[in-house]
Motif scaffolding. Structure first.
Motif, short mmCIF file in Angstrom:
data_model
loop_
_atom_site.label_atom_id
_atom_site.label_comp_id
_atom_site.label_asym_id
_atom_site.label_seq_id
_atom_site.Cartn_x
_atom_site.Cartn_y
_atom_site.Cartn_z
N ILE A 182 -45.25 56.42 26.13
CA ILE A 182 -46.28 55.86 25.23
C ILE A 182 -45.61 55.14 24.07
CG2 ILE A 182 -48.07 56.44 23.55
CD1 ILE A 182 -48.77 58.85 25.40
N MET A 183 -44.70 55.83 23.40
CA MET A 183 -44.07 55.26 22.20
C MET A 183 -43.26 54.02 22.53
SD MET A 183 -45.41 57.11 19.88
CE MET A 183 -44.53 56.49 18.46
N ALA A 184 -42.77 53.89 23.75
CA ALA A 184 -41.98 52.72 24.16
C ALA A 184 -42.82 51.45 24.24
CB ALA A 184 -41.31 52.98 25.50
N THR A 185 -44.13 51.56 24.15
CA THR A 185 -45.00 50.38 24.21
C THR A 185 -45.36 49.86 22.81
OG1 THR A 185 -47.05 51.68 24.33
CG2 THR A 185 -45.97 51.10 26.43
N TYR A 186 -44.87 50.53 21.79
CA TYR A 186 -45.15 50.15 20.40
C TYR A 186 -43.88 49.72 19.68
CZ TYR A 186 -49.68 52.50 20.79
OH TYR A 186 -50.94 52.88 21.17
N GLU A 187 -44.01 48.74 18.77
CA GLU A 187 -42.92 48.44 17.87
C GLU A 187 -42.74 49.64 16.93
OE1 GLU A 187 -43.22 44.74 15.73
OE2 GLU A 187 -42.67 43.58 17.51
N PRO A 188 -41.54 49.83 16.38
CA PRO A 188 -41.30 50.99 15.51
C PRO A 188 -42.25 51.09 14.31
CG PRO A 188 -39.23 49.97 16.12
CD PRO A 188 -40.32 49.07 16.63
#
Length: 162
Positions: free
Chosen positions: A58-64
């Protein structure tokens, strides 16, 4: 309903705009361009990871520095809090249906729109049914991939606010 259940419901609503079937990868009026398809792939990747309870996916689909609006008027951009809120949502195992997807790309920016409905079960057995309009803004990365920078499943909120 207690605050944790409300928070989980709001999180699930944010995820709800992102599940798509292969048939709905086309806009209602046109075939998607290659860049629009790449944007849809990010949306699909995020939803697939959510259904697998894969927080790293999930987090890999968002910019930091991405902002997610789990509750109207309450954006979250703290990575640790985002992770915790997504993990809390896994508890209700939501099922989503969509009436379509639209993707628009200009330069290195894109927007994804998706009306959704969600059915789930709260830990106490209460049926949860919600609907809304998901709006996600994505940014093209230097390597040509796309990541979400803004994720709001409550695009209809201002129209419903009294």
């Amino acid at each position: 309903m207690n605050q944790i259940i409300k928070k989980v419901i709001m999180l699930v609503l944010s995820v709800s705009g992102y599940y798509s079937h292969a048939q709905s990868h086309q806009n209602a009026h046109k075939t998607m361009s290659m860049e629009e398809e790449k944007v849809m792939q990010v949306i699909t990747k995020m939803t697939t990871a959510f259904h697998k309870k894969d927080i790293d996916g999930i987090m890999a689909t968002y910019e930091p520095s991405a902002v997610v609006v789990f509750e109207p008027e309450r954006p979250i951009s703290n990575k640790k809090e985002l992770k915790e809120t997504f993990i809390e949502a896994f508890a209700i195992n939501p099922k989503f249906t969509y009436s379509g997807h639209e993707v628009f790309v200009t330069g290195d920016s894109a927007i994804h729109l998706a009306p959704w409905t969600m059915l789930a079960m709260a830990p106490d057995g209460t049926k949860i049914e919600q609907s809304g309009l998901s709006i996600a803004v994505l940014h093209k990365q230097e390597d040509g991939s796309w990541l979400m920078i803004f994720d709001n499943p409550h695009g209809q909120y201002l129209m419903e606010k009294k």
